[in-house]
Design a protein around this motif. Structure first.
Motif, PDB file in Angstrom:
ATOM      1  N   ALA A  81       0.832  -1.208   0.000  1.00 39.61           N
ATOM      2  CA  ALA A  81       0.000   0.000   0.000  1.00 39.61           C
ATOM      3  C   ALA A  81       0.862   1.252   0.000  1.00 39.61           C
ATOM      4  O   ALA A  81       0.542   2.249  -0.671  1.00 39.61           O
ATOM      5  N   TYR A  82       1.947   1.207   0.755  1.00 37.21           N
ATOM      6  CA  TYR A  82       2.894   2.332   0.766  1.00 37.21           C
ATOM      7  C   TYR A  82       3.460   2.559  -0.639  1.00 37.21           C
ATOM      8  O   TYR A  82       3.544   3.703  -1.117  1.00 37.21           O
ATOM      9  N   ALA A  83       3.835   1.477  -1.319  1.00 34.67           N
ATOM     10  CA  ALA A  83       4.391   1.597  -2.661  1.00 34.67           C
ATOM     11  C   ALA A  83       3.360   2.162  -3.635  1.00 34.67           C
ATOM     12  O   ALA A  83       3.684   3.008  -4.477  1.00 34.67           O
ATOM     13  N   LYS A  84       2.115   1.702  -3.519  1.00 36.05           N
ATOM     14  CA  LYS A  84       1.055   2.216  -4.408  1.00 36.05           C
ATOM     15  C   LYS A  84       0.835   3.708  -4.177  1.00 36.05           C
ATOM     16  O   LYS A  84       0.743   4.491  -5.125  1.00 36.05           O
ATOM     17  N   ALA A  85       0.758   4.107  -2.910  1.00 39.67           N
ATOM     18  CA  ALA A  85       0.538   5.520  -2.586  1.00 39.67           C
ATOM     19  C   ALA A  85       1.749   6.373  -2.948  1.00 39.67           C
ATOM     20  O   ALA A  85       1.618   7.591  -3.119  1.00 39.67           O
ATOM     21  N   SER A  86       2.915   5.744  -3.063  1.00 38.65           N
ATOM     22  CA  SER A  86       4.143   6.455  -3.453  1.00 38.65           C
ATOM     23  C   SER A  86       4.373   6.399  -4.953  1.00 38.65           C
ATOM     24  O   SER A  86       5.468   6.720  -5.437  1.00 38.65           O
ATOM     25  N   ASN A  87       3.361   5.982  -5.695  1.00 40.62           N
ATOM     26  CA  ASN A  87       3.433   5.916  -7.155  1.00 40.62           C
ATOM     27  C   ASN A  87       4.526   4.961  -7.628  1.00 40.62           C
ATOM     28  O   ASN A  87       5.143   5.167  -8.664  1.00 40.62           O
ATOM     29  N   ARG A  88       4.794   3.934  -6.809  1.00 38.10           N
ATOM     30  CA  ARG A  88       5.771   2.884  -7.089  1.00 38.10           C
ATOM     31  C   ARG A  88       7.209   3.397  -7.095  1.00 38.10           C
ATOM     32  O   ARG A  88       8.117   2.704  -7.570  1.00 38.10           O
ATOM     33  N   LEU A  89       7.449   4.556  -6.539  1.00 36.61           N
ATOM     34  CA  LEU A  89       8.801   5.113  -6.502  1.00 36.61           C
ATOM     35  C   LEU A  89       9.500   4.850  -5.173  1.00 36.61           C
ATOM     36  O   LEU A  89      10.709   5.063  -5.059  1.00 36.61           O
ATOM     37  N   GLN A  90       8.750   4.394  -4.179  1.00 40.30           N
ATOM     38  CA  GLN A  90       9.313   4.029  -2.889  1.00 40.30           C
ATOM     39  C   GLN A  90       8.610   2.773  -2.387  1.00 40.30           C
ATOM     40  O   GLN A  90       7.467   2.496  -2.739  1.00 40.30           O
ATOM     41  N   THR A  91       9.302   2.046  -1.526  1.00 42.09           N
ATOM     42  CA  THR A  91       8.699   0.876  -0.907  1.00 42.09           C
ATOM     43  C   THR A  91       9.346   0.645   0.450  1.00 42.09           C
ATOM     44  O   THR A  91      10.190   1.429   0.893  1.00 42.09           O
ATOM     45  N   LYS A  92       8.924  -0.423   1.107  1.00 36.94           N
ATOM     46  CA  LYS A  92       9.500  -0.845   2.379  1.00 36.94           C
ATOM     47  C   LYS A  92      10.071  -2.251   2.217  1.00 36.94           C
ATOM     48  O   LYS A  92       9.640  -3.018   1.356  1.00 36.94           O
TER      49      LYS A  92
END
Length: 630
Positions: A81-92
């Motif tokens: 969900a973090y990656a989706k909300a970050s437009n796939r430019l960040q992740t965990k």
């Protein structure tokens, strides 16, 4: 060559804090933090490395903030969900212990890969030396000693590797970063780390830890494909564009709106593409497919050209290959992934969505749809807008319909606030009824449609968008699948709002069961016992989900009507703490009018009258299915 002596785990963290993504010249940390649940497989490896980084991040080049989750599946959902909300430019990154801990991440890995979302998973593995063999929680395969339970990640991963020696780490990490930042290939990236190798020291080259930017590609469309696509559009009398998630990830929303403005071509959306064009744009006709809007589905049924942009054409989008009924319908697909661009026998434009839409707009300069078709689009849109108003302001009683809750939220939430959902009847209602004004506002996971996603997802989205009001809608069925990350939300003080719709059962599968002649069997939470009638409307099971949420540390507000819900939402917005609004809704709807079909097979023979009748309906609907071959 100068070297630095580190354990494999320490080198992994030091490498990750120095990796950046770059799109359009803007850089940001690619892996911005870590989730981890520790056991004997990783507590002294990745766990020790994260501790060391937290105590003194200076030598590593940056910090790797750690959050302590409660469930391995939940933490991967939060990362996705973090990656989706970050437009796939960040992740965990997510780390788990050997055996059951790591296997718990597989559902999350499948969700990320199906949705094309980058997540980095570091499951622990058995000893590479095989000295303590079998180690606790190791699965033994008598055919080979070379496989472990982590091999189960292979079919649900975009990239999988296992590190048996420290020297293997660098090339593996480099390939992992490539996949995480590849717009066509991204998904779950899995590097299995044997627990002894995690703690093993090695002299790593110093330049391995220099800052590196991974540029997200924007492949342009080739001239021949553009010319063929433009010719198809000029010849089409009834074109329809379907916007998928690729439009959002490419940041092509303005290009899409400009394309629609200039050509007058109507734009329908998928679950992932909702908000790519604002709902009140003259060419926006709503969701398409099995849970779509009547306006979009009527236009889709007669369209002679479908222009798919950034969509993978799930069975809900195509209504199980029954949505596009024009005998001469053709497809033109713009997608960064050739696998998706080739679907439905399409003319392929393998390119970045923004680059291709801008180029195609240029090719079509001066072209516009026929005025009669433009008038039809406007009429369909106006008629559907009236239906949305009716569905979201029903005045239904004694319990409100969930569509009324959605309508109230839609009116109260801001353009940059986020609505989250994933499974059950709610995604269908939301795709049909939600009036998305921006691509940020709508976050529905419907590629894997994983029950339980909503609670951890809210945590991930809020971390990515701290200034947005993040609202996660959860059914009582989904809540009972994965509630434990509420404790993480409370512990970390992550301000999110959960809206719990309590209807004492599975609304979506109940309605589906009834339509297929299976009489809502096993879909209602009712008192009974072994051997009880699981189709009966018995006493409601006395489960107090609101009390359960309070026990996790969440503030709960009870609402008993839509007016009370509106007041509760205002209170929740004003609170600095995570809040759950608890409201009972009618298990039986009503839901938006259906205008399409979804293929769920019905038993061909049965002793039950309702099943036999449902099979006849199924046989008639299935006869409309077709392969689209261009």
């Amino acid at each position: 060559m100068s070297t630095i002596r580190l354990t494999v785990a320490q080198a992994t963290i030091r490498f990750l804090v120095n990796q950046y993504s770059e799109l359009d010249g803007v850089q940001q940390r690619l892996v911005s933090g870590a989730f981890g649940i520790f056991g004997h497989g990783n507590v002294a490896g990745i766990g020790q490395a994260l501790l060391q980084n937290e105590i003194d991040p200076g030598p590593d080049g940056g910090s790797m903030p750690y959050i302590m989750p409660r469930n391995e599946q939940g933490m991967v959902h939060a990362a996705a969900a973090y990656a989706k909300a970050s437009n796939r430019l960040q992740t965990k990154m997510c780390t788990a212990s050997i055996g059951p801990g790591s296997l718990n991440m597989i559902v999350g890995a499948a969700l990320a890969t199906t949705n094309r979302l980058p997540v980095l998973l570091l499951p622990s593995d058995q000893f590479a030396t095989r000295a303590p063999d079998p180690v606790l929680q190791q699965i033994e395969n008598p055919q080979t000693l070379d496989s472990t339970c982590n091999d189960a990640f292979r079919p649900v991963s975009a990239f999988f590797d296992r590190i048996a020696r420290p020297e293997q780490l660098l090339p593996s990490l480099m390939q992992a970063m490539r996949v995480l930042t590849d717009p066509a290939e991204t998904g779950a990236v899995v590097i299995a780390l044997p627990q002894d190798v995690q703690a093993e020291a090695h002299d790593f080259p110093e330049e391995m830890f220099h800052r590196r930017a991974w540029r997200v590609r924007r492949p342009p469309a080739d001239r021949a494909s553009l010319e063929r696509a433009a010719d198809m559009i000029r010849r089409a009398r009834r074109p329809l564009l379907i916007a998928g998630g690729g439009v959002v990830y490419s940041r092509a929303c303005q290009s899409l709106r400009g394309f629609a403005d200039r050509t007058g071509i109507p734009v329908a959306d998928t679950q992932a593409g909702k908000g790519a064009i604002n709902f009140d744009h003259p060419q926006s006709v709503g969701g398409v497919g099995a849970t779509g809007a009547v306006a979009a589905n009527r236009l889709a049924a007669t369209a002679d050209l479908i222009i798919g942009v950034g969509t993978r054409y799930s069975d809900f989008t195509t209504a199980s290959k029954t949505q596009f009924q024009n005998p001469g319908v053709r497809f033109c697909n713009i997608n960064v992934k050739a696998f998706d661009a080739a679907k439905n026998g399409a003319e392929m434009i393998v390119a970045d969505a923004r680059e291709a839409l801008d180029a195609l707009s240029g090719e079509l300069a001066g072209h516009r749809v026929d005025p009669a078709y433009a008038d039809e689009i406007a009429r369909e849109k106006e008629a559907w807008d009236r239906v949305v108003d009716e569905c979201t302001h029903l005045g239904h009683g004694p319990l409100p319909a969930q569509t009324e809750v959605f309508g109230a939220l839609n009116e109260m939430m801001g353009d940059d606030d986020v609505i989250i959902n994933a499974a059950g009847s709610m995604p269908g209602d939301l795709q049909a009824l939600w009036r998305a004004r921006t691509p940020i506002q709508y976050h529905v996971e419907y590629a894997f449609s994983c029950m339980g996603y909503e609670i951890p997802a809210a945590m991930g989205v809020k971390m990515a968008l701290p200034d947005s009001q993040v609202v996660s809608i959860v059914g009582d069925g989904s809540y009972q699948m994965l509630p434990m990350e509420l404790a993480t939300v409370a512990q970390e003080g992550i301000k999110v709002i959960y809206v719990l719709l309590q209807n004492h059962g599975f609304a979506s599968i109940g309605a589906l069961s009834e339509s297929l002649g299976s009489q809502r069997f096993g879909t209602r939470y009712r008192e009974g016992g072994v051997g009880a009638d699981h189709t009966a409307d018995g006493p409601v099971l006395d489960v107090d989900i609101a009390a359960n949420a309070r026990s996790w540390g969440i503030d709960v507000i009870d609402a008993h009507s839509i007016d009370e819900f509106r007041r509760a939402y205002a209170r929740a917005c004003d609170s600095p703490r995570p809040v759950m609004i608890h409201i009972e809704t009618d298990l039986y709807g009503p839901n938006p009018p259906s205008s399409s079909w979804w293929d769920v097979p019905v038993s061909q023979v049965s002793r039950i009258d309702s099943t036999r009748a449902a099979y006849e309906d199924y046989r008639r609907e299935r006869a409309r299915q077709r392969h689209y071959l261009g």
